[in-house]
Motif scaffolding. Structure first.
Motif, PDB file in Angstrom:
ATOM      1  N   MET A   1       0.596  -1.166   0.038  1.00 56.19           N
ATOM      2  CA  MET A   1      -0.066   0.117   0.127  1.00 56.19           C
ATOM      3  C   MET A   1       1.067   1.194   0.009  1.00 56.19           C
ATOM      4  SD  MET A   1      -2.951   1.162   2.713  1.00 56.19           S
ATOM      5  CE  MET A   1      -3.884  -0.074   2.544  1.00 56.19           C
ATOM      6  N   ALA A   2       0.426   2.255  -0.642  1.00 55.85           N
ATOM      7  CA  ALA A   2       1.419   3.481  -0.845  1.00 55.85           C
ATOM      8  C   ALA A   2       0.946   4.077   0.631  1.00 55.85           C
ATOM      9  CB  ALA A   2       0.640   4.346  -1.939  1.00 55.85           C
ATOM     10  N   GLU A   3       2.322   4.736   1.100  1.00 64.11           N
ATOM     11  CA  GLU A   3       1.971   5.731   2.296  1.00 64.11           C
ATOM     12  C   GLU A   3       1.308   7.034   2.235  1.00 64.11           C
ATOM     13  OE1 GLU A   3       5.855   6.244   3.905  1.00 64.11           O
ATOM     14  OE2 GLU A   3       6.332   4.124   4.200  1.00 64.11           O
ATOM     15  N   LYS A   4       1.222   7.551   0.998  1.00 64.70           N
ATOM     16  CA  LYS A   4       0.803   8.689   0.593  1.00 64.70           C
ATOM     17  C   LYS A   4      -0.224   8.906  -0.595  1.00 64.70           C
ATOM     18  CE  LYS A   4       4.139  11.699   3.095  1.00 64.70           C
ATOM     19  NZ  LYS A   4       5.095  12.850   2.903  1.00 64.70           N
ATOM     20  N   CYS A   5      -1.212   9.485  -0.671  1.00 62.33           N
ATOM     21  CA  CYS A   5      -2.147   9.555  -1.603  1.00 62.33           C
ATOM     22  C   CYS A   5      -1.473  10.248  -2.719  1.00 62.33           C
ATOM     23  CB  CYS A   5      -3.587  10.417  -1.206  1.00 62.33           C
ATOM     24  SG  CYS A   5      -4.590  10.568  -2.610  1.00 62.33           S
ATOM     25  N   ILE A   6      -1.519   9.567  -3.946  1.00 66.53           N
ATOM     26  CA  ILE A   6      -0.977  10.233  -5.117  1.00 66.53           C
ATOM     27  C   ILE A   6      -1.595  11.531  -5.608  1.00 66.53           C
ATOM     28  CG2 ILE A   6      -2.169   9.138  -6.850  1.00 66.53           C
ATOM     29  CD1 ILE A   6       0.337   8.811  -8.356  1.00 66.53           C
ATOM     30  N   CYS A   7      -2.651  11.901  -5.097  1.00 61.16           N
ATOM     31  CA  CYS A   7      -3.602  13.041  -5.424  1.00 61.16           C
ATOM     32  C   CYS A   7      -3.230  14.258  -4.679  1.00 61.16           C
ATOM     33  CB  CYS A   7      -4.966  12.783  -5.693  1.00 61.16           C
ATOM     34  SG  CYS A   7      -5.491  11.685  -6.929  1.00 61.16           S
ATOM     35  N   CYS A   8      -3.256  14.039  -3.333  1.00 62.54           N
ATOM     36  CA  CYS A   8      -3.313  15.070  -2.471  1.00 62.54           C
ATOM     37  C   CYS A   8      -2.135  14.979  -1.322  1.00 62.54           C
ATOM     38  CB  CYS A   8      -4.608  15.081  -1.695  1.00 62.54           C
ATOM     39  SG  CYS A   8      -4.858  13.614  -0.572  1.00 62.54           S
ATOM     40  N   GLY A   9      -1.359  13.733  -1.546  1.00 57.78           N
ATOM     41  CA  GLY A   9      -0.052  13.782  -0.598  1.00 57.78           C
ATOM     42  C   GLY A   9      -0.583  13.289   0.919  1.00 57.78           C
ATOM     43  N   LYS A  10      -1.809  13.250   1.274  1.00 59.18           N
ATOM     44  CA  LYS A  10      -2.099  12.989   2.746  1.00 59.18           C
ATOM     45  C   LYS A  10      -1.704  11.335   2.973  1.00 59.18           C
ATOM     46  CE  LYS A  10      -5.482  16.490   3.075  1.00 59.18           C
ATOM     47  NZ  LYS A  10      -7.017  16.913   3.827  1.00 59.18           N
ATOM     48  N   LYS A  11      -1.511  10.910   4.282  1.00 54.26           N
ATOM     49  CA  LYS A  11      -1.125   9.680   4.455  1.00 54.26           C
ATOM     50  C   LYS A  11      -2.445   8.899   4.316  1.00 54.26           C
ATOM     51  CE  LYS A  11       1.016   6.806   8.483  1.00 54.26           C
ATOM     52  NZ  LYS A  11       1.308   6.602   9.442  1.00 54.26           N
ATOM     53  N   ILE A  12      -2.168   7.750   3.835  1.00 52.97           N
ATOM     54  CA  ILE A  12      -3.514   6.727   3.561  1.00 52.97           C
ATOM     55  C   ILE A  12      -3.319   5.631   5.046  1.00 52.97           C
ATOM     56  CG2 ILE A  12      -4.244   4.882   2.121  1.00 52.97           C
ATOM     57  CD1 ILE A  12      -3.257   6.124  -0.223  1.00 52.97           C
ATOM     58  N   GLY A  13      -4.373   5.308   5.357  1.00 51.91           N
ATOM     59  CA  GLY A  13      -4.336   4.269   6.309  1.00 51.91           C
ATOM     60  C   GLY A  13      -5.809   3.990   6.630  1.00 51.91           C
ATOM     61  N   LEU A  14      -6.059   3.062   7.908  1.00 56.15           N
ATOM     62  CA  LEU A  14      -7.353   2.762   8.454  1.00 56.15           C
ATOM     63  C   LEU A  14      -8.235   3.776   8.038  1.00 56.15           C
ATOM     64  CD1 LEU A  14      -6.227   0.246  11.063  1.00 56.15           C
ATOM     65  CD2 LEU A  14      -6.642  -0.238   8.859  1.00 56.15           C
ATOM     66  N   LEU A  15      -8.184   4.807   8.718  1.00 56.04           N
ATOM     67  CA  LEU A  15      -9.064   5.789   8.718  1.00 56.04           C
ATOM     68  C   LEU A  15      -9.411   6.621   7.315  1.00 56.04           C
ATOM     69  CD1 LEU A  15      -8.703   7.346  12.111  1.00 56.04           C
ATOM     70  CD2 LEU A  15     -10.336   5.648  11.556  1.00 56.04           C
TER      71      LEU A  15
END
Length: 212
Positions: A1-15
Protein backbone atom coordinates in the motif's frame (compact mmCIF):
# COMPACT_ATOMS: atom_id res chain seq x y z
CA UNK A 1 0.00 0.00 0.00
CA UNK A 2 1.26 3.49 -0.85
CA UNK A 3 2.04 5.58 2.22
CA UNK A 4 0.66 8.78 0.69
CA UNK A 5 -2.17 9.57 -1.71
CA UNK A 6 -0.86 10.28 -5.19
CA UNK A 7 -3.45 13.06 -5.59
CA UNK A 8 -3.24 15.03 -2.34
CA UNK A 9 -0.15 13.73 -0.57
CA UNK A 10 -2.02 12.86 2.63
CA UNK A 11 -1.20 9.67 4.47
CA UNK A 12 -3.28 6.63 3.59
CA UNK A 13 -4.34 4.51 6.53
CA UNK A 14 -7.21 2.71 8.22
CA UNK A 15 -9.19 5.92 8.65
CA UNK A 16 -8.43 7.12 5.15
CA UNK A 17 -8.86 4.10 2.88
CA UNK A 18 -7.15 3.43 -0.45
CA UNK A 19 -8.44 2.92 -3.99
CA UNK A 20 -7.16 2.29 -7.52
CA UNK A 21 -4.35 -0.08 -6.59
CA UNK A 22 -3.94 1.60 -3.20
CA UNK A 23 -2.80 4.88 -4.76
CA UNK A 24 -5.67 7.23 -3.89
CA UNK A 25 -7.31 8.08 -0.57
CA UNK A 26 -11.03 8.20 0.19
CA UNK A 27 -11.33 11.98 -0.07
CA UNK A 28 -9.77 12.08 -3.52
CA UNK A 29 -11.48 8.98 -4.84
CA UNK A 30 -15.10 9.64 -3.92
CA UNK A 31 -15.51 12.73 -6.22
CA UNK A 32 -14.49 10.66 -9.26
CA UNK A 33 -15.99 7.31 -8.21
CA UNK A 34 -19.27 7.88 -10.06
CA UNK A 35 -17.54 8.59 -13.38
CA UNK A 36 -15.29 5.55 -13.12
CA UNK A 37 -18.20 3.34 -12.08
CA UNK A 38 -20.28 4.36 -15.11
CA UNK A 39 -17.30 3.96 -17.43
CA UNK A 40 -16.73 0.46 -16.07
CA UNK A 41 -20.35 -0.72 -15.89
CA UNK A 42 -22.26 1.06 -18.66
CA UNK A 43 -23.46 -0.98 -21.62
CA UNK A 44 -23.72 2.10 -23.84
CA UNK A 45 -20.63 3.44 -25.63
CA UNK A 46 -21.99 7.00 -25.74
CA UNK A 47 -22.48 6.96 -21.95
CA UNK A 48 -18.94 5.71 -21.48
CA UNK A 49 -17.51 8.51 -23.62
CA UNK A 50 -19.63 11.16 -21.88
CA UNK A 51 -18.45 10.04 -18.45
CA UNK A 52 -14.85 10.00 -19.63
CA UNK A 53 -15.17 13.59 -20.89
CA UNK A 54 -16.85 14.67 -17.65
CA UNK A 55 -14.07 13.03 -15.67
CA UNK A 56 -11.48 15.01 -17.62
CA UNK A 57 -13.33 18.25 -16.84
CA UNK A 58 -13.60 17.26 -13.19
CA UNK A 59 -9.87 16.66 -12.97
CA UNK A 60 -9.07 19.97 -14.67
CA UNK A 61 -10.78 21.97 -11.95
CA UNK A 62 -9.61 19.74 -9.11
CA UNK A 63 -6.69 20.47 -6.77
CA UNK A 64 -5.15 17.03 -7.39
CA UNK A 65 -1.43 16.75 -8.08
CA UNK A 66 -0.50 16.40 -11.74
CA UNK A 67 0.82 12.89 -11.11
CA UNK A 68 -2.52 11.99 -9.58
CA UNK A 69 -4.50 13.40 -12.50
CA UNK A 70 -2.31 11.53 -14.98
CA UNK A 71 -2.68 8.29 -13.05
CA UNK A 72 -6.48 8.57 -12.87
CA UNK A 73 -6.70 9.29 -16.60
CA UNK A 74 -4.59 6.24 -17.41
CA UNK A 75 -6.89 4.09 -15.27
CA UNK A 76 -9.96 5.64 -16.95
CA UNK A 77 -8.53 5.13 -20.44
CA UNK A 78 -7.94 1.46 -19.69
CA UNK A 79 -11.49 1.06 -18.38
CA UNK A 80 -12.90 2.81 -21.47
CA UNK A 81 -10.96 0.52 -23.79
CA UNK A 82 -11.88 -2.66 -21.91
CA UNK A 83 -15.59 -1.86 -21.69
CA UNK A 84 -15.84 -0.72 -25.31
CA UNK A 85 -14.20 -3.94 -26.44
CA UNK A 86 -16.62 -5.92 -24.27
CA UNK A 87 -19.65 -4.12 -25.70
CA UNK A 88 -18.44 -4.45 -29.29
CA UNK A 89 -17.72 -8.15 -28.80
CA UNK A 90 -21.23 -8.64 -27.37
CA UNK A 91 -22.84 -6.80 -30.30
CA UNK A 92 -20.81 -8.84 -32.78
CA UNK A 93 -21.79 -12.05 -31.00
CA UNK A 94 -25.50 -11.17 -31.04
CA UNK A 95 -25.41 -10.15 -34.72
CA UNK A 96 -23.66 -13.38 -35.66
CA UNK A 97 -26.16 -15.35 -33.60
CA UNK A 98 -29.09 -13.56 -35.24
CA UNK A 99 -27.86 -14.41 -38.75
CA UNK A 100 -26.43 -17.83 -37.92
CA UNK A 101 -27.21 -20.60 -40.40
CA UNK A 102 -27.60 -24.34 -39.81
CA UNK A 103 -27.81 -27.19 -42.31
CA UNK A 104 -27.91 -30.96 -42.08
CA UNK A 105 -26.24 -30.97 -45.50
CA UNK A 106 -22.74 -29.69 -46.25
CA UNK A 107 -23.53 -26.55 -48.20
CA UNK A 108 -25.79 -23.50 -48.35
CA UNK A 109 -27.36 -22.19 -51.54
CA UNK A 110 -25.87 -18.85 -52.47
CA UNK A 111 -22.95 -19.17 -50.06
CA UNK A 112 -19.50 -20.68 -50.16
CA UNK A 113 -17.48 -22.01 -47.24
CA UNK A 114 -14.38 -19.90 -46.62
CA UNK A 115 -13.09 -21.59 -43.47
CA UNK A 116 -13.49 -24.72 -41.38
CA UNK A 117 -13.15 -24.68 -37.58
CA UNK A 118 -13.87 -28.27 -36.58
CA UNK A 119 -16.64 -30.18 -34.86
CA UNK A 120 -18.78 -28.75 -32.07
CA UNK A 121 -21.50 -30.21 -29.85
CA UNK A 122 -24.39 -29.03 -27.73
CA UNK A 123 -26.34 -31.15 -25.30
CA UNK A 124 -29.43 -30.88 -23.13
CA UNK A 125 -31.05 -33.19 -20.62
CA UNK A 126 -34.67 -32.79 -19.58
CA UNK A 127 -37.00 -34.72 -17.32
CA UNK A 128 -40.20 -36.16 -18.75
CA UNK A 129 -42.09 -35.90 -15.46
CA UNK A 130 -44.63 -38.33 -14.05
CA UNK A 131 -47.53 -36.26 -15.43
CA UNK A 132 -46.21 -36.64 -18.98
CA UNK A 133 -45.82 -40.36 -18.45
CA UNK A 134 -49.35 -40.59 -17.05
CA UNK A 135 -50.85 -38.81 -20.06
CA UNK A 136 -48.78 -40.96 -22.43
CA UNK A 137 -50.04 -44.12 -20.70
CA UNK A 138 -53.65 -42.98 -21.02
CA UNK A 139 -53.10 -42.12 -24.70
CA UNK A 140 -51.58 -45.53 -25.32
CA UNK A 141 -54.49 -47.25 -23.62
CA UNK A 142 -57.14 -45.46 -25.68
CA UNK A 143 -55.11 -45.25 -28.89
CA UNK A 144 -55.08 -41.47 -29.10
CA UNK A 145 -52.22 -39.10 -29.87
CA UNK A 146 -50.36 -37.38 -27.04
CA UNK A 147 -47.70 -34.67 -27.45
CA UNK A 148 -46.28 -34.80 -23.93
CA UNK A 149 -43.10 -36.67 -24.80
CA UNK A 150 -42.64 -35.13 -28.24
CA UNK A 151 -42.84 -31.62 -26.77
CA UNK A 152 -40.23 -32.54 -24.17
CA UNK A 153 -37.90 -33.91 -26.83
CA UNK A 154 -38.40 -30.84 -29.03
CA UNK A 155 -37.61 -28.60 -26.07
CA UNK A 156 -34.38 -30.49 -25.37
CA UNK A 157 -33.50 -30.44 -29.07
CA UNK A 158 -33.91 -26.65 -29.30
CA UNK A 159 -31.81 -26.18 -26.17
CA UNK A 160 -29.00 -28.33 -27.57
CA UNK A 161 -29.07 -26.36 -30.82
CA UNK A 162 -28.72 -23.04 -29.00
CA UNK A 163 -25.79 -24.35 -26.99
CA UNK A 164 -24.15 -25.66 -30.15
CA UNK A 165 -24.57 -22.28 -31.86
CA UNK A 166 -23.00 -20.45 -28.91
CA UNK A 167 -20.02 -22.82 -28.96
CA UNK A 168 -19.67 -22.43 -32.73
CA UNK A 169 -19.62 -18.62 -32.55
CA UNK A 170 -16.92 -18.76 -29.88
CA UNK A 171 -14.80 -20.72 -32.35
CA UNK A 172 -15.24 -18.01 -34.96
CA UNK A 173 -17.90 -19.58 -37.15
CA UNK A 174 -21.14 -18.17 -38.53
CA UNK A 175 -22.71 -21.44 -39.70
CA UNK A 176 -22.96 -25.16 -38.99
CA UNK A 177 -23.03 -27.93 -41.56
CA UNK A 178 -23.69 -31.65 -41.27
CA UNK A 179 -25.83 -31.16 -38.16
CA UNK A 180 -27.10 -34.39 -36.58
CA UNK A 181 -28.84 -35.39 -33.34
CA UNK A 182 -28.40 -38.27 -30.94
CA UNK A 183 -31.07 -39.16 -28.39
CA UNK A 184 -30.27 -40.79 -25.07
CA UNK A 185 -32.60 -42.09 -22.38
CA UNK A 186 -31.51 -42.14 -18.77
CA UNK A 187 -33.03 -43.59 -15.64
CA UNK A 188 -35.27 -41.40 -13.46
CA UNK A 189 -37.37 -40.25 -16.45
CA UNK A 190 -34.62 -38.23 -18.16
CA UNK A 191 -34.10 -37.67 -21.89
CA UNK A 192 -30.87 -36.36 -23.38
CA UNK A 193 -30.32 -34.79 -26.80
CA UNK A 194 -26.84 -34.25 -28.26
CA UNK A 195 -26.44 -32.04 -31.33
CA UNK A 196 -23.27 -32.26 -33.43
CA UNK A 197 -22.06 -30.27 -36.41
CA UNK A 198 -19.05 -28.83 -38.20
CA UNK A 199 -18.32 -25.16 -37.57
CA UNK A 200 -17.65 -23.14 -40.72
CA UNK A 201 -17.45 -19.58 -41.93
CA UNK A 202 -19.58 -18.84 -44.97
CA UNK A 203 -19.66 -15.85 -47.31
CA UNK A 204 -22.14 -14.90 -50.01
CA UNK A 205 -21.12 -15.94 -53.47
CA UNK A 206 -20.42 -13.09 -55.87
CA UNK A 207 -23.34 -12.41 -58.17
CA UNK A 208 -22.47 -13.50 -61.69
CA UNK A 209 -22.91 -10.87 -64.32
CA UNK A 210 -24.93 -11.94 -67.35
CA UNK A 211 -23.18 -10.63 -70.47
CA UNK A 212 -25.96 -11.65 -72.80
Amino acid sequence: MAEKCICCGKKIGLLNGSHLNNQICDNCYFPIDGYLHDIRQSSNIQTIEENYKNLIQKLKISSYNENGKEYILKVAEKLVSENKNRIQAKVKFENTRKNFKIATSHKFDGYKISNYFGIVSGNAVIGTGFLSEGRAAVSDTFGIEDDSFSNKIEQAKNCSIQKMIDNAIKQGGNALIGVSFDYITFSSNMIGVVANGTVVEIVKQDEQVNDN
